[in-house]
Design a protein around this motif. Structure first.
Motif, PDB file in Angstrom:
ATOM      1  N   ASN A  33      -7.388   5.111   2.917  1.00 36.92           N
ATOM      2  CA  ASN A  33      -8.334   4.601   3.916  1.00 36.92           C
ATOM      3  C   ASN A  33      -8.026   3.148   4.273  1.00 36.92           C
ATOM      4  O   ASN A  33      -8.153   2.756   5.438  1.00 36.92           O
ATOM      5  CB  ASN A  33      -9.775   4.745   3.426  1.00 36.92           C
ATOM      6  N   LEU A  34      -7.606   2.357   3.303  1.00 33.44           N
ATOM      7  CA  LEU A  34      -7.165   0.987   3.594  1.00 33.44           C
ATOM      8  C   LEU A  34      -5.925   1.000   4.478  1.00 33.44           C
ATOM      9  O   LEU A  34      -5.822   0.236   5.436  1.00 33.44           O
ATOM     10  CB  LEU A  34      -6.846   0.240   2.295  1.00 33.44           C
ATOM     11  N   TYR A  35      -4.999   1.872   4.150  1.00 33.51           N
ATOM     12  CA  TYR A  35      -3.748   1.965   4.894  1.00 33.51           C
ATOM     13  C   TYR A  35      -4.004   2.342   6.358  1.00 33.51           C
ATOM     14  O   TYR A  35      -3.368   1.814   7.265  1.00 33.51           O
ATOM     15  CB  TYR A  35      -2.826   2.984   4.218  1.00 33.51           C
ATOM     16  N   ARG A  58      -6.300   1.492   8.211  1.00 34.30           N
ATOM     17  CA  ARG A  58      -6.798   0.347   8.978  1.00 34.30           C
ATOM     18  C   ARG A  58      -5.685  -0.573   9.471  1.00 34.30           C
ATOM     19  O   ARG A  58      -5.887  -1.319  10.418  1.00 34.30           O
ATOM     20  CB  ARG A  58      -7.775  -0.462   8.139  1.00 34.30           C
ATOM     21  N   THR A  99      -9.042   6.258  -1.431  1.00 37.70           N
ATOM     22  CA  THR A  99      -9.494   4.894  -1.143  1.00 37.70           C
ATOM     23  C   THR A  99      -8.357   4.043  -0.586  1.00 37.70           C
ATOM     24  O   THR A  99      -8.514   3.350   0.430  1.00 37.70           O
ATOM     25  CB  THR A  99     -10.055   4.234  -2.422  1.00 37.70           C
ATOM     26  N   ILE A 100      -7.199   4.121  -1.215  1.00 38.72           N
ATOM     27  CA  ILE A 100      -6.048   3.331  -0.770  1.00 38.72           C
ATOM     28  C   ILE A 100      -5.551   3.826   0.589  1.00 38.72           C
ATOM     29  O   ILE A 100      -5.181   3.027   1.452  1.00 38.72           O
ATOM     30  CB  ILE A 100      -4.939   3.340  -1.834  1.00 38.72           C
ATOM     31  N   ILE A 138       0.835  -1.200   0.000  1.00 41.43           N
ATOM     32  CA  ILE A 138       0.000   0.000   0.000  1.00 41.43           C
ATOM     33  C   ILE A 138       0.873   1.254   0.000  1.00 41.43           C
ATOM     34  O   ILE A 138       0.588   2.219  -0.719  1.00 41.43           O
ATOM     35  CB  ILE A 138      -0.977  -0.015   1.197  1.00 41.43           C
TER      36      ILE A 138
END
Length: 75
Positions: free
Chosen positions: A51-53, A55, A48-49, A18
């Protein structure tokens, strides 16, 4: 909502992948040869990426990749 379990090694690998993707997007968004319409799409993908990171990474790590503000907008 979906969820999945990962171990520490898989988490580190996801962080690495990521981070590389975020860095690539940041570099491309600074390229003056890329059309603004494409950059708008890239900004949405970055968000979007990121927001994944958020987490899987620590707060300190997330701050390094936090989107910068442009005027009243976020990147």
């Amino acid at each position: 909502m979906l969820g999945f379990l990962i171990n520490n090694e898989e988490q580190k690998e996801m962080e690495y992948l990521i981070k590389r993707e975020l860095e690539e997007l940041l570099m491309d968004m600074e390229d003056h040869r890329i059309d603004e319409m494409v950059k708008t799409s890239m900004r949405a993908r970055y968000q979007t990426i990121f927001n994944l990171y958020r987490r899987i990474a620590s707060k300190e790590e997330c701050i390094k990749y936090m989107p910068k503000r442009i005027g009243n907008q976020r990147m």
